[in-house]
Scaffold this motif. Sequence first.
Motif, PDB file in Angstrom:
ATOM      1  N   PRO A 238     -69.146 -51.477 -21.405  1.00  0.00           N
ATOM      2  CA  PRO A 238     -70.375 -51.354 -22.197  1.00  0.00           C
ATOM      3  C   PRO A 238     -71.586 -52.002 -21.531  1.00  0.00           C
ATOM      4  O   PRO A 238     -72.549 -52.337 -22.202  1.00  0.00           O
ATOM      5  CB  PRO A 238     -69.995 -52.108 -23.477  1.00  0.00           C
ATOM      6  CG  PRO A 238     -69.143 -53.233 -22.966  1.00  0.00           C
ATOM      7  CD  PRO A 238     -68.371 -52.680 -21.791  1.00  0.00           C
ATOM      8  N   PHE A 239     -71.515 -52.167 -20.187  1.00  0.00           N
ATOM      9  CA  PHE A 239     -72.593 -52.863 -19.476  1.00  0.00           C
ATOM     10  C   PHE A 239     -73.381 -51.894 -18.599  1.00  0.00           C
ATOM     11  O   PHE A 239     -73.513 -52.088 -17.391  1.00  0.00           O
ATOM     12  CB  PHE A 239     -72.017 -54.013 -18.655  1.00  0.00           C
ATOM     13  CG  PHE A 239     -71.379 -55.093 -19.492  1.00  0.00           C
ATOM     14  CD1 PHE A 239     -72.167 -55.988 -20.206  1.00  0.00           C
ATOM     15  CD2 PHE A 239     -70.001 -55.188 -19.592  1.00  0.00           C
ATOM     16  CE1 PHE A 239     -71.587 -56.975 -20.991  1.00  0.00           C
ATOM     17  CE2 PHE A 239     -69.400 -56.168 -20.368  1.00  0.00           C
ATOM     18  CZ  PHE A 239     -70.199 -57.066 -21.081  1.00  0.00           C
ATOM     19  N   ILE A 240     -73.874 -50.844 -19.233  1.00  0.00           N
ATOM     20  CA  ILE A 240     -74.738 -49.873 -18.545  1.00  0.00           C
ATOM     21  C   ILE A 240     -76.184 -50.145 -18.942  1.00  0.00           C
ATOM     22  O   ILE A 240     -76.513 -50.182 -20.130  1.00  0.00           O
ATOM     23  CB  ILE A 240     -74.357 -48.432 -18.924  1.00  0.00           C
ATOM     24  CG1 ILE A 240     -72.926 -48.116 -18.485  1.00  0.00           C
ATOM     25  CG2 ILE A 240     -75.339 -47.436 -18.322  1.00  0.00           C
ATOM     26  CD1 ILE A 240     -72.424 -46.764 -18.960  1.00  0.00           C
ATOM     27  N   ALA A 241     -77.034 -50.352 -17.953  1.00  0.00           N
ATOM     28  CA  ALA A 241     -78.462 -50.537 -18.214  1.00  0.00           C
ATOM     29  C   ALA A 241     -79.185 -49.253 -17.836  1.00  0.00           C
ATOM     30  O   ALA A 241     -79.081 -48.802 -16.687  1.00  0.00           O
ATOM     31  CB  ALA A 241     -79.004 -51.704 -17.399  1.00  0.00           C
TER      32      ALA A 241
ATOM     33  N   LYS B  65     -63.057 -58.547 -34.839  1.00  0.00           N
ATOM     34  CA  LYS B  65     -63.458 -59.708 -34.047  1.00  0.00           C
ATOM     35  C   LYS B  65     -63.853 -60.868 -34.950  1.00  0.00           C
ATOM     36  O   LYS B  65     -63.561 -62.030 -34.649  1.00  0.00           O
ATOM     37  CB  LYS B  65     -64.602 -59.351 -33.099  1.00  0.00           C
ATOM     38  CG  LYS B  65     -64.870 -60.456 -32.081  1.00  0.00           C
ATOM     39  CD  LYS B  65     -65.541 -59.951 -30.835  1.00  0.00           C
ATOM     40  CE  LYS B  65     -65.581 -61.022 -29.755  1.00  0.00           C
ATOM     41  NZ  LYS B  65     -66.209 -60.545 -28.513  1.00  0.00           N
ATOM     42  N   LYS B  66     -64.501 -60.561 -36.077  1.00  0.00           N
ATOM     43  CA  LYS B  66     -64.868 -61.640 -36.994  1.00  0.00           C
ATOM     44  C   LYS B  66     -63.612 -62.288 -37.574  1.00  0.00           C
ATOM     45  O   LYS B  66     -63.525 -63.519 -37.658  1.00  0.00           O
ATOM     46  CB  LYS B  66     -65.757 -61.127 -38.120  1.00  0.00           C
ATOM     47  CG  LYS B  66     -66.108 -62.223 -39.120  1.00  0.00           C
ATOM     48  CD  LYS B  66     -67.209 -61.849 -40.068  1.00  0.00           C
ATOM     49  CE  LYS B  66     -67.565 -63.031 -40.955  1.00  0.00           C
ATOM     50  NZ  LYS B  66     -68.705 -62.759 -41.846  1.00  0.00           N
ATOM     51  N   THR B  67     -62.643 -61.479 -37.974  1.00  0.00           N
ATOM     52  CA  THR B  67     -61.425 -62.027 -38.571  1.00  0.00           C
ATOM     53  C   THR B  67     -60.642 -62.846 -37.559  1.00  0.00           C
ATOM     54  O   THR B  67     -60.145 -63.935 -37.865  1.00  0.00           O
ATOM     55  CB  THR B  67     -60.543 -60.896 -39.135  1.00  0.00           C
ATOM     56  OG1 THR B  67     -61.327 -60.060 -39.993  1.00  0.00           O
ATOM     57  CG2 THR B  67     -59.393 -61.459 -39.938  1.00  0.00           C
ATOM     58  N   GLN B  68     -60.541 -62.339 -36.328  1.00  0.00           N
ATOM     59  CA  GLN B  68     -59.867 -63.100 -35.280  1.00  0.00           C
ATOM     60  C   GLN B  68     -60.640 -64.380 -34.979  1.00  0.00           C
ATOM     61  O   GLN B  68     -60.038 -65.437 -34.726  1.00  0.00           O
ATOM     62  CB  GLN B  68     -59.728 -62.257 -34.011  1.00  0.00           C
ATOM     63  CG  GLN B  68     -58.929 -62.936 -32.905  1.00  0.00           C
ATOM     64  CD  GLN B  68     -57.510 -63.262 -33.329  1.00  0.00           C
ATOM     65  OE1 GLN B  68     -56.752 -62.373 -33.722  1.00  0.00           O
ATOM     66  NE2 GLN B  68     -57.136 -64.542 -33.262  1.00  0.00           N
ATOM     67  N   GLY B  69     -61.960 -64.281 -35.035  1.00  0.00           N
ATOM     68  CA  GLY B  69     -62.780 -65.472 -34.821  1.00  0.00           C
ATOM     69  C   GLY B  69     -62.560 -66.525 -35.897  1.00  0.00           C
ATOM     70  O   GLY B  69     -62.572 -67.734 -35.614  1.00  0.00           O
ATOM     71  N   LEU B  70     -62.363 -66.071 -37.120  1.00  0.00           N
ATOM     72  CA  LEU B  70     -62.044 -67.011 -38.197  1.00  0.00           C
ATOM     73  C   LEU B  70     -60.714 -67.718 -37.920  1.00  0.00           C
ATOM     74  O   LEU B  70     -60.600 -68.933 -38.090  1.00  0.00           O
ATOM     75  CB  LEU B  70     -61.993 -66.271 -39.530  1.00  0.00           C
ATOM     76  CG  LEU B  70     -63.350 -65.906 -40.140  1.00  0.00           C
ATOM     77  CD1 LEU B  70     -63.196 -64.829 -41.209  1.00  0.00           C
ATOM     78  CD2 LEU B  70     -64.015 -67.150 -40.742  1.00  0.00           C
TER      79      LEU B  70
ATOM     80  N   LYS C   3     -66.608 -48.698 -34.538  1.00  0.00           N
ATOM     81  CA  LYS C   3     -67.563 -49.803 -34.399  1.00  0.00           C
ATOM     82  C   LYS C   3     -67.409 -50.795 -35.549  1.00  0.00           C
ATOM     83  O   LYS C   3     -67.368 -52.007 -35.352  1.00  0.00           O
ATOM     84  CB  LYS C   3     -68.990 -49.252 -34.355  1.00  0.00           C
ATOM     85  CG  LYS C   3     -70.062 -50.286 -34.049  1.00  0.00           C
ATOM     86  CD  LYS C   3     -71.420 -49.618 -33.968  1.00  0.00           C
ATOM     87  CE  LYS C   3     -72.514 -50.620 -33.631  1.00  0.00           C
ATOM     88  NZ  LYS C   3     -72.383 -51.167 -32.274  1.00  0.00           N
ATOM     89  N   SER C   4     -67.322 -50.269 -36.763  1.00  0.00           N
ATOM     90  CA  SER C   4     -67.177 -51.125 -37.940  1.00  0.00           C
ATOM     91  C   SER C   4     -65.860 -51.888 -37.912  1.00  0.00           C
ATOM     92  O   SER C   4     -65.812 -53.097 -38.180  1.00  0.00           O
ATOM     93  CB  SER C   4     -67.269 -50.275 -39.213  1.00  0.00           C
ATOM     94  OG  SER C   4     -67.058 -51.055 -40.359  1.00  0.00           O
ATOM     95  N   ALA C   5     -64.774 -51.192 -37.565  1.00  0.00           N
ATOM     96  CA  ALA C   5     -63.456 -51.836 -37.534  1.00  0.00           C
ATOM     97  C   ALA C   5     -63.399 -52.927 -36.464  1.00  0.00           C
ATOM     98  O   ALA C   5     -62.834 -54.009 -36.691  1.00  0.00           O
ATOM     99  CB  ALA C   5     -62.370 -50.795 -37.285  1.00  0.00           C
TER     100      ALA C   5
ATOM    101  N   ASP D   9     -68.406 -54.335 -27.811  1.00  0.00           N
ATOM    102  CA  ASP D   9     -67.462 -55.211 -28.498  1.00  0.00           C
ATOM    103  C   ASP D   9     -67.062 -56.412 -27.648  1.00  0.00           C
ATOM    104  O   ASP D   9     -66.640 -57.441 -28.183  1.00  0.00           O
ATOM    105  CB  ASP D   9     -66.211 -54.424 -28.903  1.00  0.00           C
ATOM    106  CG  ASP D   9     -66.507 -53.399 -29.980  1.00  0.00           C
ATOM    107  OD1 ASP D   9     -67.320 -53.704 -30.872  1.00  0.00           O
ATOM    108  OD2 ASP D   9     -65.949 -52.283 -29.918  1.00  0.00           O
ATOM    109  N   ILE D  10     -67.218 -56.305 -26.330  1.00  0.00           N
ATOM    110  CA  ILE D  10     -66.888 -57.437 -25.458  1.00  0.00           C
ATOM    111  C   ILE D  10     -67.823 -58.611 -25.757  1.00  0.00           C
ATOM    112  O   ILE D  10     -67.391 -59.764 -25.860  1.00  0.00           O
ATOM    113  CB  ILE D  10     -66.992 -57.029 -23.975  1.00  0.00           C
ATOM    114  CG1 ILE D  10     -65.906 -55.998 -23.642  1.00  0.00           C
ATOM    115  CG2 ILE D  10     -66.880 -58.257 -23.058  1.00  0.00           C
ATOM    116  CD1 ILE D  10     -66.004 -55.435 -22.235  1.00  0.00           C
ATOM    117  N   ASP D  11     -69.113 -58.312 -25.922  1.00  0.00           N
ATOM    118  CA  ASP D  11     -70.099 -59.368 -26.163  1.00  0.00           C
ATOM    119  C   ASP D  11     -70.277 -59.694 -27.647  1.00  0.00           C
ATOM    120  O   ASP D  11     -70.980 -60.652 -27.983  1.00  0.00           O
ATOM    121  CB  ASP D  11     -71.460 -58.949 -25.586  1.00  0.00           C
ATOM    122  CG  ASP D  11     -71.666 -59.458 -24.164  1.00  0.00           C
ATOM    123  OD1 ASP D  11     -70.716 -60.033 -23.608  1.00  0.00           O
ATOM    124  OD2 ASP D  11     -72.769 -59.282 -23.615  1.00  0.00           O
ATOM    125  N   ASN D  12     -69.679 -58.911 -28.522  1.00  0.00           N
ATOM    126  CA  ASN D  12     -69.845 -59.149 -29.955  1.00  0.00           C
ATOM    127  C   ASN D  12     -69.454 -60.581 -30.308  1.00  0.00           C
ATOM    128  O   ASN D  12     -68.390 -61.047 -29.923  1.00  0.00           O
ATOM    129  CB  ASN D  12     -68.978 -58.147 -30.732  1.00  0.00           C
ATOM    130  CG  ASN D  12     -69.318 -58.090 -32.198  1.00  0.00           C
ATOM    131  OD1 ASN D  12     -70.402 -58.499 -32.617  1.00  0.00           O
ATOM    132  ND2 ASN D  12     -68.403 -57.566 -32.994  1.00  0.00           N
TER     133      ASN D  12
END
Length: 712
Positions: free
Chosen positions: A602-605, A328-333, A321-323, A207-210
């Motif tokens: 979420p940055f595990i390779a 993030k999309k709504t905040q981005g708007l 994940k869905s929420a 979600d950080i990079d979403n």
Amino acid sequence: MFKSLVLPVALLGAAAAANADEGQWQPHQLPQLKSELKRIGITIPAESLADLSKHPMSAIVSLGGCSASFVSPDGLVVTNHHCGYSAIQRNSTPEHNYIANGFLAKTRAQELPGGPNTLVYVTEKVENVTDRVLKGLSPNLSGKERHEQVESRIKALIAECESDKAYRCSVPAFHRGLEYYRIKQLMIRDVRLVYAPSNHIGDFGGDIDNYEWPRQVGDFSFLRAYVGKDGRPADPSPDNVPYKSKDFLVVSAEGLKNGDPILLAGYPGRTSRYKLPSEIRFARDVDYPAKVGSITADLSVIAAATMGNPNYNVRYASVVKSANNVLKKTQGLLDGFARKDIAAIKDIQDAEFRNWYKQHGSGSKTLLADLDAVIGADMAVSRQEFALNEATHSDLLKSARTLYKLAIERQKPDAQREAGYQERDVSFIKARLTRLEQSFVPSVDQARYAAALTRYAKLDAKIHPAGVDALLPAPDALDALYKNTQLADTAKRLAWIGKDPDAFRKSDDPFIQLAVRMYDAANAVDERRKEVDGNLERVIPQYMAAVIAWKKSLGKPVYPDANSTLRVTFGTVSPYSPRDGITKGPFTTVEGILEKATGKEPFIAPASLSDAIKAKRYDVFKDPVLGTVPVNFLSSADTTGGNSGSAVMNKRGQLVGLNFDSTYESITKDWYFDSAITRAIHVDIRYMLWVMKEVDHADNLLKEMTIKYPKK
């Protein structure tokens, strides 16, 4: 009146010149865009793009919320990792965690059931049925009466289309109710999970990079469609065989470079390009802030209620994940509205339109006043609907309300039932009620409902639906509701399907009782919505016909808002400048994964991925310019939610990527397309193929697909 308004639109199509890469075009419009396609270098004949029975459109499918495409003659479907996430989660347990570890079926027998909500829709026919929906409607009907007559006609068109039960049909509105098309889709209901990389690849950055760029995420997964031995859709069974798709996309590992043309085909969800300034301000100032507050609070409750319990975390993984994505999309708007005053831009356009309409408009003289009135009514009922959603924010209560509503509707002849509660919908209701067992824990649901009731109590009392307050349980009464209900048991929940309303009224289950008590008050909101929708459906199409005529006079593009139907868009591989002095894109590479990897979510390779990058085992997937394997790339294509998983094709119609996201600066494109900063984000197919070969050793799938490798 409607006939005279509808016919010019059909003639208009895309006659107006396209503006940059703006436009989510209906396939039948593509022949009118030949010059634009030629301009950017697309070599596929426009007539082929308009024909759903021809390559490449015959390979493009819907998953009912995401897009996908066939990539083999044996029903193999490629889409995004997040689009296959529910199937991945469904089959995951703490012992076999396919979310964290990935999954690969080396044989067909090892493929896992996607579950009743995992479906593949193949669009076979699209026909204009506007006259059959609108012709002869009396101008004297109330909003509710008009809405119900339109719904009745649509249901009849659907029933006629679904005489063959292998198909699922719909009649969505285009241009906000000016046109209606009937969509006929083969619905394949035995869909299995074939391959998904680890979430550390498929959702690297989380979600950080979403919505951010640069990205380095392998957002892909594979499903397979199965049918009965007769080739027709069938319920899941070990006896079923892979669906023989009429067509599939050839995969090209030759790659793209900056400036190359791309085509993108899929099922974009919803855009609002033609909404008025007042509607933008309502979204910006009222609707979106309320939604952000509600989702943020709900996610906090889920996090606290699932903390320290791996099983709970798995169960709510898809919900969270869905929420988070919606949040993030709504905040981005909201951020986009703050960055650029789209309402002010629309004010100018609206004033220009209204001046033009006064001089050239041939419609009703009261149209503009009527328009403002119906939009005001729509906003008012939307606020009540938001409040009602907060008051009923419990999965068990939602289930009880659905079941009781179904019981009431089943007392009517099927054609007279509300859409969503006809016999054709029962299997979907069962699927939703069954799916709950994978994403539900009573204690978590109780915590969510208690918090929602508190939020509801704090809302302005003016938007509380009449009669609802007195029916709601007190927070200290929730323990008894959850302790004494049987709806948490899937079998007992499903057993309510088929019972008559009297059985519900006599039930001592507390959630059933609550659903029964709330029915009249909630139904009153639904009735107000019908009245408002009927009036919108009367006025907005007249407005849209005038807007289209105005836009044509200006030489501007004429395409309908996205509505989850098959669309084609095009553009080029393009960088962008989000702010002064900064240029981004258009490619990221595997080296960026190592740069971002911290060893913490979420940055595990995964080690196998890191080792392959460090050893530079790039093989034929190495880009000659970049000198490494590209991961993601940007294009100027016009996309939105629902385009996730859409095929990104090169000029010859070969698969070169998968759409999965947009840049944060692009989010407001749902309302206003700004060609300077609007960019879609895609998985480069070379990264997908490289991961399959070097990391997960999915050799069986690489062999199954037809792949064009670069010349050595």
